[in-house]
Design an enzyme around this catalytic site. Structure first.
Site, short mmCIF file in Angstrom:
data_model
loop_
_atom_site.label_atom_id
_atom_site.label_comp_id
_atom_site.label_asym_id
_atom_site.label_seq_id
_atom_site.Cartn_x
_atom_site.Cartn_y
_atom_site.Cartn_z
N LYS A 38 0.83 -1.21 0.00
CA LYS A 38 0.00 0.00 0.00
C LYS A 38 0.87 1.26 0.00
O LYS A 38 0.63 2.18 -0.78
CB LYS A 38 -0.94 0.03 1.22
N ARG A 86 -10.11 0.73 8.09
CA ARG A 86 -9.75 -0.64 8.44
C ARG A 86 -10.89 -1.38 9.13
O ARG A 86 -10.73 -2.56 9.47
CB ARG A 86 -8.56 -0.61 9.39
N ARG A 122 11.48 -6.08 5.63
CA ARG A 122 11.50 -4.74 5.06
C ARG A 122 12.45 -3.78 5.78
O ARG A 122 12.80 -2.74 5.23
CB ARG A 122 10.10 -4.15 4.85
N ARG A 152 10.30 -0.71 12.21
CA ARG A 152 8.99 -0.54 12.87
C ARG A 152 8.87 -1.49 14.05
O ARG A 152 9.17 -2.68 13.94
CB ARG A 152 7.86 -0.81 11.86
N ARG A 164 -1.60 -9.00 13.46
CA ARG A 164 -2.09 -8.04 12.45
C ARG A 164 -2.82 -8.77 11.33
O ARG A 164 -3.83 -8.29 10.81
CB ARG A 164 -0.94 -7.20 11.90
P1 AMP Z 1 0.06 0.73 8.98
O1 AMP Z 1 1.26 1.62 8.89
O2 AMP Z 1 -1.06 1.16 8.10
O3 AMP Z 1 0.41 -0.72 8.80
O4 AMP Z 1 -0.49 0.87 10.47
C1 AMP Z 1 0.29 0.46 11.58
C2 AMP Z 1 -0.61 0.22 12.77
O5 AMP Z 1 -1.28 1.45 13.12
C3 AMP Z 1 -1.73 -0.78 12.58
O6 AMP Z 1 -1.31 -2.11 12.78
C4 AMP Z 1 -2.73 -0.33 13.64
O7 AMP Z 1 -2.32 -0.72 14.94
C5 AMP Z 1 -2.60 1.20 13.56
N1 AMP Z 1 -3.53 1.75 12.55
C6 AMP Z 1 -3.20 2.37 11.38
N2 AMP Z 1 -4.30 2.71 10.70
C7 AMP Z 1 -5.35 2.30 11.44
C8 AMP Z 1 -6.75 2.33 11.26
N3 AMP Z 1 -7.31 2.86 10.16
N4 AMP Z 1 -7.53 1.80 12.24
C9 AMP Z 1 -7.00 1.27 13.35
N5 AMP Z 1 -5.70 1.18 13.57
C10 AMP Z 1 -4.87 1.69 12.63
#
Ligand code: AMP
Length: 184
Positions: free
Chosen positions: A13, A88, A127, A131, A142
């Protein structure tokens, strides 16, 4: 124009969002990036979000919707944007629909990237972005949370004729070409 890049962790993404930003001259809105910046700056939102993120859980809907609604008030987003990692949950999708309706920037087009699970695991664990949630244990959760909470969002948009499914494996530029031809 509003585009939602949708898919499990490791689907690409972020990579494809960066390319779409260049191509369509739209701003990028990544809720994950917003949370990581908030954690780094030790803001109240960051403090609230950290334990959820590290455990591979979703940050509660109210917190997420509030930060997105607030961001979308900015002039930067007045012509739409590329959503990455949001919505999400179905609740978030419904909230976004309401916001976009009020703003009148048009319905979101959803690009769902599909990648086999072994490939997702390989990509995320290699990657090297440092993080705190790219660990085997957090990733396992996740992926589980994705299936349970997030996958229904795709059905929600598919029912409304707003979703396109794109194969997210192979060359990054080939994937991008597929995305472009799916966008109207
Ligand atoms: P990402 O960078 O999009 O993979 O997001 C990292 C983490 O942030 C996720 O695993 C969630 O814990 C939190 N997070 C990001 N976006 C959302 C969302 N739209 N709803 C809930 N948690 C989120």
């Amino acid at each position: 124009m509003n585009i939602i890049l949708f898919g499990p962790p490791g689907a690409g993404k972020g990579t494809q969002a960066a390319k779409l930003v260049d191509e369509y001259n739209l701003p990028h809105l990544s809720t994950g990036n917003i949370f990581r910046a908030a954690i780094k700056n030790e803001t109240p939102v960051g403090l609230k979000a950290k334990s959820f993120i590290d455990a591979g859980e979703l940050v509660p809907d109210q917190v997420v919707v509030e930060i997105v609604a607030e961001a979308l008030e900015e002039d930067t987003y007045s012509n739409g944007c590329i959503f990455d990692g949001f919505p999400r949950t179905v609740f978030q999708a419904e909230s976004l629909d309401k916001i976009l309706n009020e703003k009148g920037t048009g319905k979101a087009q959803v690009i769902a990237l599909t990648v086999p699970e072994e490939e997702l695991v390989r990509r995320v664990l290699s990657r090297g972005e440092g993080r705190s949630d790219d660990t085997e244990e957090s990733l396992k959760n996740r992926l589980k949370v994705y299936q349970k909470e997030t996958a229904p969002v795709l059905a929600y948009y598919a029912d409304r004729g707003q979703a396109k499914i794109i194969e997210g494996t192979g060359d990054v530029n080939d994937i991008f070409a597929r995305i472009k031809s799916a966008l109207s």
